[in-house]
Write a protein that holds these residues in place. Structure first.
Motif, mmCIF file in Angstrom:
data_model
loop_
_atom_site.group_PDB
_atom_site.id
_atom_site.type_symbol
_atom_site.label_atom_id
_atom_site.label_comp_id
_atom_site.label_asym_id
_atom_site.label_seq_id
_atom_site.Cartn_x
_atom_site.Cartn_y
_atom_site.Cartn_z
ATOM 1 N N PHE A 7 0.984 -1.234 0.471
ATOM 2 C CA PHE A 7 -0.124 -0.330 -0.301
ATOM 3 C C PHE A 7 0.811 1.332 -0.316
ATOM 4 C CE2 PHE A 7 -3.693 1.665 2.437
ATOM 5 C CZ PHE A 7 -4.303 2.157 1.091
ATOM 6 N N PHE A 8 0.824 2.115 -0.790
ATOM 7 C CA PHE A 8 1.322 2.955 -1.730
ATOM 8 C C PHE A 8 2.943 3.216 -1.912
ATOM 9 C CE2 PHE A 8 -1.396 4.172 2.923
ATOM 10 C CZ PHE A 8 -2.536 5.332 1.919
ATOM 11 N N GLY A 9 3.256 2.091 -2.082
ATOM 12 C CA GLY A 9 4.853 1.586 -2.577
ATOM 13 C C GLY A 9 4.721 2.589 -3.721
ATOM 14 N N SER A 10 6.213 2.211 -3.851
ATOM 15 C CA SER A 10 6.266 2.273 -5.763
ATOM 16 C C SER A 10 7.886 1.341 -6.223
ATOM 17 C CB SER A 10 7.145 3.682 -5.597
ATOM 18 O OG SER A 10 7.961 3.948 -4.758
ATOM 19 N N HIS A 11 7.441 0.591 -7.442
ATOM 20 C CA HIS A 11 8.759 0.349 -7.507
ATOM 21 C C HIS A 11 9.775 1.479 -8.388
ATOM 22 C CE1 HIS A 11 7.197 -4.140 -7.683
ATOM 23 N NE2 HIS A 11 6.067 -3.950 -8.074
ATOM 24 N N LEU A 12 11.211 1.782 -7.438
ATOM 25 C CA LEU A 12 11.676 2.230 -7.589
ATOM 26 C C LEU A 12 12.703 1.733 -6.427
ATOM 27 C CD1 LEU A 12 12.774 5.416 -8.787
ATOM 28 C CD2 LEU A 12 11.301 6.390 -6.489
ATOM 29 N N ASP A 29 5.208 9.496 -9.565
ATOM 30 C CA ASP A 29 5.096 8.984 -10.975
ATOM 31 C C ASP A 29 5.206 6.900 -10.935
ATOM 32 O OD1 ASP A 29 5.350 10.260 -13.298
ATOM 33 O OD2 ASP A 29 6.872 9.289 -14.039
ATOM 34 N N ALA A 30 6.603 7.369 -10.111
ATOM 35 C CA ALA A 30 6.852 5.678 -9.853
ATOM 36 C C ALA A 30 5.342 4.953 -9.680
ATOM 37 C CB ALA A 30 8.048 5.355 -8.901
ATOM 38 N N ALA A 31 4.864 6.092 -8.248
ATOM 39 C CA ALA A 31 4.125 5.385 -7.335
ATOM 40 C C ALA A 31 2.043 5.270 -7.952
ATOM 41 C CB ALA A 31 3.888 6.485 -5.889
ATOM 42 N N LYS A 32 2.364 5.638 -9.006
ATOM 43 C CA LYS A 32 1.375 5.616 -10.063
ATOM 44 C C LYS A 32 1.039 5.206 -10.806
ATOM 45 C CE LYS A 32 -2.028 8.545 -12.684
ATOM 46 N NZ LYS A 32 -2.405 10.161 -13.056
ATOM 47 N N GLY A 40 10.147 1.175 -2.444
ATOM 48 C CA GLY A 40 10.795 2.448 -2.659
ATOM 49 C C GLY A 40 10.640 3.357 -0.959
ATOM 50 N N PRO A 41 11.083 4.650 -1.682
ATOM 51 C CA PRO A 41 11.411 5.530 -0.502
ATOM 52 C C PRO A 41 10.550 5.091 0.363
ATOM 53 C CG PRO A 41 10.996 6.782 -1.766
ATOM 54 C CD PRO A 41 10.795 5.151 -2.669
ATOM 55 N N VAL A 42 10.516 6.156 1.816
ATOM 56 C CA VAL A 42 9.906 6.705 3.175
ATOM 57 C C VAL A 42 9.404 7.597 3.308
ATOM 58 C CG1 VAL A 42 9.861 6.743 5.491
ATOM 59 C CG2 VAL A 42 10.953 4.286 4.550
ATOM 60 N N TYR A 43 8.060 8.160 3.144
ATOM 61 C CA TYR A 43 7.514 9.372 2.908
ATOM 62 C C TYR A 43 7.612 9.805 4.391
ATOM 63 C CZ TYR A 43 5.138 7.298 -0.938
ATOM 64 O OH TYR A 43 5.504 6.302 -2.336
ATOM 65 N N ASP A 44 8.341 10.975 4.566
ATOM 66 C CA ASP A 44 8.263 11.457 5.473
ATOM 67 C C ASP A 44 7.539 12.988 5.366
ATOM 68 O OD1 ASP A 44 10.524 13.122 4.206
ATOM 69 O OD2 ASP A 44 11.316 13.559 4.906
ATOM 70 N N LYS A 45 6.683 13.056 4.171
ATOM 71 C CA LYS A 45 5.601 13.672 4.975
ATOM 72 C C LYS A 45 4.856 12.933 3.464
ATOM 73 C CE LYS A 45 8.902 18.248 3.730
ATOM 74 N NZ LYS A 45 10.118 17.095 3.948
ATOM 75 N N PRO A 46 3.758 12.231 4.611
ATOM 76 C CA PRO A 46 2.640 11.091 3.915
ATOM 77 C C PRO A 46 1.854 11.961 3.217
ATOM 78 C CG PRO A 46 2.864 11.387 6.233
ATOM 79 C CD PRO A 46 4.312 12.447 6.488
ATOM 80 N N ALA A 47 0.795 13.533 3.347
ATOM 81 C CA ALA A 47 0.595 14.107 2.547
ATOM 82 C C ALA A 47 0.798 13.547 0.631
ATOM 83 C CB ALA A 47 0.173 15.302 2.804
ATOM 84 N N LEU A 48 1.905 13.961 0.724
ATOM 85 C CA LEU A 48 1.764 13.987 -0.862
ATOM 86 C C LEU A 48 1.751 12.730 -1.522
ATOM 87 C CD1 LEU A 48 4.347 14.851 -2.825
ATOM 88 C CD2 LEU A 48 5.611 12.405 -2.031
#
Ligand code: FEO
Length: 392
Positions: free
Chosen positions: A164-169, A184-187, A221-229
Motif C-alpha cells: 500500500f502506497f509503494g513504488s517500484h523504485l 510517477d513511480a507510485a502512480k 520505494g522510499p519512505v514518505y516523511d511528508k505523508p500528505a504527498l
C-alpha cells in the motif's frame, strides 16, 4: 543497503534491486524496485517488519548479521517479494513468532511452507507492546491480496504499509527526495497493482484517517516523511474524478488502423480532448496502465487477423478489463481485408468495464473519406459525452 535509521529504534533494511526489469513476469520495472524490511527495537522485544525477496535474500541476511535477537516477524503480505526470506529468518531466530492476519497465516503455510505453529494470527486493532514501542495491527484487505494488513507504530507515528502506497523504485534515498519522480513511480504502481481494488482502497483510506501520521514506510520505494504527498495522490486516484482523456491502445499491420488512430487523435485535439495512443507492439504496459487511471474513454484500434482482432489488441483489452479503471465510455476502430468480425469480439473482451460503447468505425482496406468522416463523428460524440461529465 546498510541499515538506515528512520528514528530512534527503527531502521530501514532495504534490498535495492536496481536491475530488475519485470515483476510477476508481467509488470515492467523501468526504475528497478526495492524490498524494504524494517527493524523495530523496543526495550523488551525486537520486531522485524516483513522480509525480502528470496532471490536477493543475501542482503537481508547481511543486514541482520549484527542483530542477535528477533522476537516477532510481522508478515503483512504473503507474496514472495516480502515473505520470501521468512523461512531463513525463522531458522536464524528459532524463538521468533510470525504475526499475520488469519488469512495471511494460511497463505504463508501454502506459499512458503512456514510451519503453522510458528505463525500467530492477529486480530484487527490488536496491539503488541515491544517495550515503549507499541505495534497496532490494522487489517487492510485487498491492497492487493485478501490477507494484507498494515502496522501502526504508535509512539513514533509510523505506518508500515507494505505494498500500500509503494513504488517500484530503486533509490538510495531513505526518504522521498524527488517528489514528482516518486509520485510517477507510485502512480504506475497503483495503476498496475492496486487499481482493480479502487473501492476497497477508498475504505482502507478512511480507516487510516484517524492516524496522526508522521511517516509512511512502504515495502517498496522510499519512505514518505511528508505523508500528505502520497495520501493526497491516492485519494485522487481512487476518487471518481476523471480527466478529459482518451486512452487508445492499437496495432496496425499495414497502416490503415494507424491512419484512423492518428486522425482520431487530431479530431479529438480539435475538440479539446486529449488522447494517448499506445502501439501495442512496442508499448510499456505501465504507461498504458497509468493512462487508464484517469481516462474517461477507451478506444481500441485493431486490424483484422484472419477473422478476429490482432492478438496484441486482445491483450490490451484483457488488461483493461482486469485493471477495472473508472472509464465511462468505449469505442472500437479498425480495418479489415475480407472479414469484419473483429469489432464484436473486442466488445466481448471487456465485460467487467461498466462502459457505454459509443460506436465503431471499421474500414475495408485503406480508409476513405467516409471513414474519416465517421472518425470525426466519433470524436464529436466523445467530446460531447466528456462535456456532459464536466470534463471539457
Ligand atoms: Fe510487493 Fe504484493 O508484493
Amino acid at each position: 543497503m546498510r541499515p538506515r535509521p528512520l528514528t530512534d529504534g527503527v531502521q530501514l533494511l532495504a534490498t535495492l534491486d536496481w536491475d530488475r526489469r519485470l515483476f510477476d513476469a508481467l509488470i515492467p520495472l523501468p526504475d528497478g524496485t526495492s524490498y524494504n524490511a524494517y527493524l523495530v527495537q523496543g526495550r523488551d522485544k525486537t520486531a522485524l517488519v516483513d522480509t525480502s525477496d528470496a532471490e536477493r535474500g543475501h542482503e537481508l541476511r547481511e543486514a541482520l548479521a549484527g542483530v542477535p535477537r528477533v522476537d516477532v516477524v510481522v508478515a503483512h503480505h504473503a507474496e514472495q517479494d516480502h515473505s520470501g526470506q521468512l523461512p531463513w529468518v525463522l531458522e536464524r531466530y528459532p524463538q521468533a513468532v510470525v504475526l499475520a492476519t488469519a488469512r495471511g497465516k494460511s497463505m504463508l503455510v501454502d506459499h512458503l511452507r512456514v510451519p503453522d505453529a510458528r505463525i500467530r494470527a492477529v486480530a484487527d486493532g490488536e496491539t503488541l507492546d515491544l517495550g515503549g514501542k507499541t505495534l497496532e495491527f490494522l487489517h487492510t484487505p485487498w491492497v492487493h491480496w485478501p490477507e494484507t494488513m498494515c502496522t501502526w507504530l504508535r509512539e513514533d507515528r509510523i505506518l508500515f504499509s507494505c505494498d500500500f502506497f509503494g513504488s517500484h523504485l530503486a533509490t538510495s534515498d531513505v526518504f522521498v527526495a524527488d517528489g514528482p519522480k516518486v509520485l510517477d513511480a507510485a502512480k504506475r504502481y497503483y495503476a498496475e497493482i492496486m487499481m482493480p481494488f479502487r473501492t476497497v482502497i477508498q475504505r482502507n483510506l478512511e480507516k487510516l484517517k484517524r492516524l496522526d501520521l508522521l511517516m509512511i514506510a512502504p515495502s517498496h520505494g522510499p519512505v514518505y516523511d511528508k505523508p500528505a504527498l502520497i495520501l493526497d495522490a491516492y485519494r485522487d486516484w481512487v476518487s471518481d474524478r476523471m480527466r478529459n482523456l482518451v486512452t487508445l491502445p492499437y496495432v496496425s499491420m499495414h497502416g490503415s488502423t494507424a491512419r484512423l488512430v492518428h486522425r482520431l487523435v487530431e479530431e479529438l485535439a480539435d475538440r479539446g480532448v486529449a488522447a494517448e495512443p499506445f502501439d501495442m507492439t512496442s508499448v510499456d504496459l505501465g504507461r498504458l496502465a497509468v493512462s487508464l487511471v484517469d481516462a474517461a474513454t477507451l478506444v481500441v484500434g485493431t486490424p483484422t487477423v484472419l477473422v478476429g482482432p490482432h492478438p496484441a489488441v486482445v491483450y490490451a483489452a484483457a488488461l483493461a478489463n482486469a485493471l477495472k479503471p473508472k472509464l465511462r465510455y468505449a469505442a472500437v476502430i479498425g480495418s479489415y481485408g475480407w472479414s469484419g468480425k473483429a469489432v464484436e469480439q473486442i466488445a466481448g473482451l471487456i465485460p467487467d468495464l461498466k462502459v457505454e460503447v459509443l460506436g465503431t468505425v471499421l474500414c475495408k482496406g485503406l480508409p476513405q473519406e467516409a471513414d474519416y468522416q465517421a472518425i470525426a463523428r466519433l470524436a464529436e460524440t466523445i467530446a460531447e459525452r466528456h462535456k456532459a461529465l464536466g470534463l471539457a
